[in-house]
Design a protein around this motif. Sequence first.
Motif, mmCIF file in Angstrom:
data_model
loop_
_atom_site.group_PDB
_atom_site.id
_atom_site.type_symbol
_atom_site.label_atom_id
_atom_site.label_comp_id
_atom_site.label_asym_id
_atom_site.label_seq_id
_atom_site.Cartn_x
_atom_site.Cartn_y
_atom_site.Cartn_z
ATOM 1 N N SER A 251 18.572 22.469 67.631
ATOM 2 C CA SER A 251 17.415 22.503 66.734
ATOM 3 C C SER A 251 16.664 21.180 66.843
ATOM 4 N N ALA A 252 15.359 21.264 66.641
ATOM 5 C CA ALA A 252 14.503 20.077 66.713
ATOM 6 C C ALA A 252 14.234 19.562 65.302
ATOM 7 N N VAL A 253 14.495 18.270 65.112
ATOM 8 C CA VAL A 253 14.293 17.623 63.820
ATOM 9 C C VAL A 253 13.300 16.486 64.007
ATOM 10 N N ALA A 254 12.346 16.405 63.102
ATOM 11 C CA ALA A 254 11.328 15.349 63.182
ATOM 12 C C ALA A 254 11.790 14.141 62.390
ATOM 13 N N ASN A 255 11.935 13.016 63.075
ATOM 14 C CA ASN A 255 12.267 11.745 62.429
ATOM 15 C C ASN A 255 11.035 10.850 62.409
ATOM 16 N N ARG A 256 10.886 10.135 61.319
ATOM 17 C CA ARG A 256 9.734 9.245 61.187
ATOM 18 C C ARG A 256 10.215 7.826 60.941
ATOM 19 N N LEU A 257 9.715 6.912 61.766
ATOM 20 C CA LEU A 257 10.066 5.507 61.660
ATOM 21 C C LEU A 257 8.809 4.698 61.361
ATOM 22 N N LYS A 258 8.957 3.642 60.576
ATOM 23 C CA LYS A 258 7.858 2.713 60.309
ATOM 24 C C LYS A 258 8.248 1.354 60.870
ATOM 25 N N THR A 259 7.441 0.860 61.788
ATOM 26 C CA THR A 259 7.807 -0.373 62.477
ATOM 27 C C THR A 259 6.552 -1.072 62.980
ATOM 28 N N ARG A 260 6.755 -2.290 63.459
ATOM 29 C CA ARG A 260 5.695 -3.033 64.144
ATOM 30 C C ARG A 260 6.081 -3.362 65.580
ATOM 31 N N ASP A 261 7.393 -3.439 65.842
ATOM 32 C CA ASP A 261 7.905 -3.704 67.187
ATOM 33 C C ASP A 261 8.948 -2.637 67.503
ATOM 34 N N ILE A 262 8.871 -2.071 68.708
ATOM 35 C CA ILE A 262 9.817 -1.036 69.089
ATOM 36 C C ILE A 262 10.025 -1.072 70.596
ATOM 37 N N LYS A 263 11.269 -0.790 71.013
ATOM 38 C CA LYS A 263 11.633 -0.684 72.426
ATOM 39 C C LYS A 263 12.329 0.651 72.634
ATOM 40 N N ILE A 264 11.922 1.361 73.675
ATOM 41 C CA ILE A 264 12.479 2.680 73.978
ATOM 42 C C ILE A 264 12.918 2.680 75.429
ATOM 43 N N ARG A 265 14.150 3.116 75.659
ATOM 44 C CA ARG A 265 14.698 3.110 77.015
ATOM 45 C C ARG A 265 15.455 4.404 77.254
ATOM 46 N N SER A 266 15.246 4.988 78.445
ATOM 47 C CA SER A 266 15.965 6.193 78.844
ATOM 48 C C SER A 266 17.330 5.786 79.390
ATOM 49 N N THR A 267 18.390 6.174 78.695
ATOM 50 C CA THR A 267 19.738 5.747 79.090
ATOM 51 C C THR A 267 20.266 6.506 80.284
ATOM 52 N N THR B 221 10.792 13.501 67.961
ATOM 53 C CA THR B 221 11.360 14.849 67.932
ATOM 54 C C THR B 221 12.784 14.774 68.462
ATOM 55 N N GLU B 222 13.764 14.809 67.566
ATOM 56 C CA GLU B 222 15.169 14.655 67.935
ATOM 57 C C GLU B 222 15.826 16.027 68.077
ATOM 58 N N ILE B 223 16.653 16.156 69.105
ATOM 59 C CA ILE B 223 17.378 17.390 69.375
ATOM 60 C C ILE B 223 18.789 17.261 68.789
ATOM 61 N N ILE B 224 19.133 18.179 67.892
ATOM 62 C CA ILE B 224 20.437 18.184 67.222
ATOM 63 C C ILE B 224 21.255 19.352 67.752
ATOM 64 N N LYS B 225 22.479 19.059 68.149
ATOM 65 C CA LYS B 225 23.379 20.090 68.653
ATOM 66 C C LYS B 225 24.152 20.691 67.476
ATOM 67 N N ILE B 226 24.200 22.019 67.414
ATOM 68 C CA ILE B 226 24.871 22.722 66.322
ATOM 69 C C ILE B 226 25.934 23.625 66.921
ATOM 70 N N ASN B 227 27.186 23.487 66.459
ATOM 71 C CA ASN B 227 28.293 24.342 66.879
ATOM 72 C C ASN B 227 28.609 25.337 65.760
ATOM 73 N N ASN B 228 28.570 26.598 66.103
ATOM 74 C CA ASN B 228 28.911 27.643 65.136
ATOM 75 C C ASN B 228 29.739 28.726 65.814
ATOM 76 N N LEU B 229 30.075 29.787 65.074
ATOM 77 C CA LEU B 229 30.932 30.827 65.617
ATOM 78 C C LEU B 229 30.271 31.589 66.757
ATOM 79 N N SER B 230 28.954 31.708 66.739
ATOM 80 C CA SER B 230 28.268 32.456 67.787
ATOM 81 C C SER B 230 28.084 31.639 69.055
ATOM 82 N N GLY B 231 28.400 30.359 69.014
ATOM 83 C CA GLY B 231 28.247 29.509 70.180
ATOM 84 C C GLY B 231 27.521 28.227 69.828
ATOM 85 N N ARG B 232 26.960 27.600 70.841
ATOM 86 C CA ARG B 232 26.280 26.328 70.664
ATOM 87 C C ARG B 232 24.770 26.564 70.660
ATOM 88 N N SER B 233 24.096 25.920 69.715
ATOM 89 C CA SER B 233 22.639 26.024 69.619
ATOM 90 C C SER B 233 22.054 24.646 69.349
#
Length: 754
Positions: A665-681, A651-663
Amino acid sequence: MESTEVESDILRRVRTLLRELDGHHPSCQHDRGMLRWTLHKKIDQNPSSSSILVRILVKELERAERGDFRHYIIPLLHTLMYTLIKAPCISDELCSRVYDFCKKLLTLPKPFCTIGLDYAVRLKMERAAPGMLYQRMVISEQSLKSNPYPYQEKIFIFADPELLSEAICNALVTDTRAAQLSQSPRVCMCYVIIHAMQAALGEGCDLSGLRMSLQDMPMSEVEHWFQQVVAAVECAGSEASVDREQHVERLEKIYCALLGSLPPGDAPLGRLQDIPLPNPNISFHLWKEDDQLWKELVLFIRPLSQSCEPDRLSQDLDNFEIQDIISECECCEQTRFSVLSTDSGIERDLPLAAEEPFAPCSADTEQSRLQRKGGIKKKPSPLESMAFLQAGCNGPGAKPAAKPQKRTGVPAKPPAPLQRLHTARVVLLGDDRLLGRLAQAYHSLRKRETRRVFLTPRLNLQFYYIPVVTGQRSAPTAATHAAAGPEELCEVAGYLGRADPWYESNINTLCHMIPKLATMPSSPSKHLVTDLFITDVIAYYVRMGAQPVCFQVYAVKVFFNDPALEPAEDVFLTELCAQVQESISHRELSLTKKKTTLEGPGIDLAVTYKKVVVSERAKEVSVSLRSTGLVMKAIPADEAEDLLCLNVNVTEIIKINNLSGRSFSAVANRLKTRDIKIRSTEQRPFTVCLDKDSRRTYRNVISVEVSPCLEPSYCLQKTRTMKSSVHEAEDVGLVKYMPKSLLLPINTFAGVIQ
């Protein structure tokens, strides 16, 4: 006229069973799974109709082969074989038709050719020795002593008391115990004798006289005639030169000897009668300890009643372990002493040679060349002692308790190969959370077997799964999908049901039926239904479900935000869920709120994974994104997808800039893999939950690595090979022929039908 009505009724029941497989029978959806059971019970009430059912099933199989009804073949074939095993007598002409059909299946792809070959081999033996399939099933399931067929089987039902209600557990315990009360070794031996006589002699067998003769015999004589019948049947099934007529003549001699005063040919004729197929040996276990599966398997091979005396366990353990350590060199032929070291390192403190002379081996010291002198002994438990394990290997190929002395000029006798005489059928009752525990236990068992092999060469281990979902008793959390329905908690069962329609009809229907039957008020009819139906379905599943579906077990390495904590290693089978951790300190909370207003909800993650592509070429991809959580699914939603692949939903959070301000939205990304590493930067922790089980939740996680779990024996052999080979990157020698990944096999009736 009566025969025509019976045939019409059986044909109607078979056609209804086939409509159920098509899903075109919505009026009976609540009774799915009962049709097959009622059909077999109908035949048990009228054994003479077995031939009618076999003839109808053969016609339906031939019709399914000619037409586009291939999904009918395996269910019809299992129904037919189960009828043949239980039938009192089937003509050789019918067996020949079934045998010819099974040979035709060899031209089809898997699993049709695999099942066809298995059943063709069995039918060939059954034609030569009628009643052989029934006899072998009863001998192995009841663990009857028989030299011609020394195999033993046992069903272990495992349930997690934290996941199933107390009413369900009590009902299952009551049913499994009741199933064992109606049978004894004497009764089962009589069943084998009577069934073999009726299968060979047909309606000319005087069953009432045979039963009376066996009933008046002492136990020793029953055992004698049982061994005679088993030897005759096994001889006819194994020897190619023995035909059906010779087998019938052998059994006629035993039959006449059993009846005694009745002369041959004067026995009164009668109709075929049903000889019950006894319930298999079933034990019910509440899974409370992590290593409980391994302990039960060890006790199955070597019961505690046959173990060594506790006082001698420590000494026998020393003698056993040293056999794997002492080499064949001449210096190892001398007696050694294991002592508690008091050596100061100063030469003058060493004892004189005369004080502790080394004497050569003699007859007195042959059984123990390593003697403990002045050491500290730790008394092991009987179950953990390797002497206890080794004591159970008294059969063919057993390793002796002590290594015999090597003598000059006497060639060493090579040890006989070990045989898998025991089969453990482990049935899991629960949902995906219980299968997660099974993956943990199976991985632990494989690691234990890699360090010291004991169960693997002696035990045939089979896994079965029956989904059961009730209200969970443990405290739910957001990461455990507490609000999810039975479909979410039974993804493995859903996959198996889509891949195997016969599993869907007979096993998946128990998901709601077992809790319903367990909570019914006590009544004679209630006990009748549960004792017959639930026990019979479990027995049918383990007897006929022999096609495994292999699921990849995934290894997880979890790193915490506290550097002092060691990384945790675990495995999962179905799912890994990661979510942003809510409980953090006030200082971090104030900083987080300021940053969240600028960056949006969630945390920044660095994701590195190997992308799965059609060409099978690994392509490493690195991305940075902001996310509120992710879910890794190891069970595909469609049986046509690759089972050895992870579907990661981020569930990726996308930042949107428009005339009313900043908003945001949540976008669902799907990955297909066998090995994955996830780290909080940004060093913000998150939680990780494995297999939807709240008891397997890791908090304060800063990084996680997921990859296919390797087979422990492969890792050991790979390490040994790398020490002596310069080719570190590729598998050489024995390694390239070994299974690399750890796969958990779960048996179904057909496996995955392509």
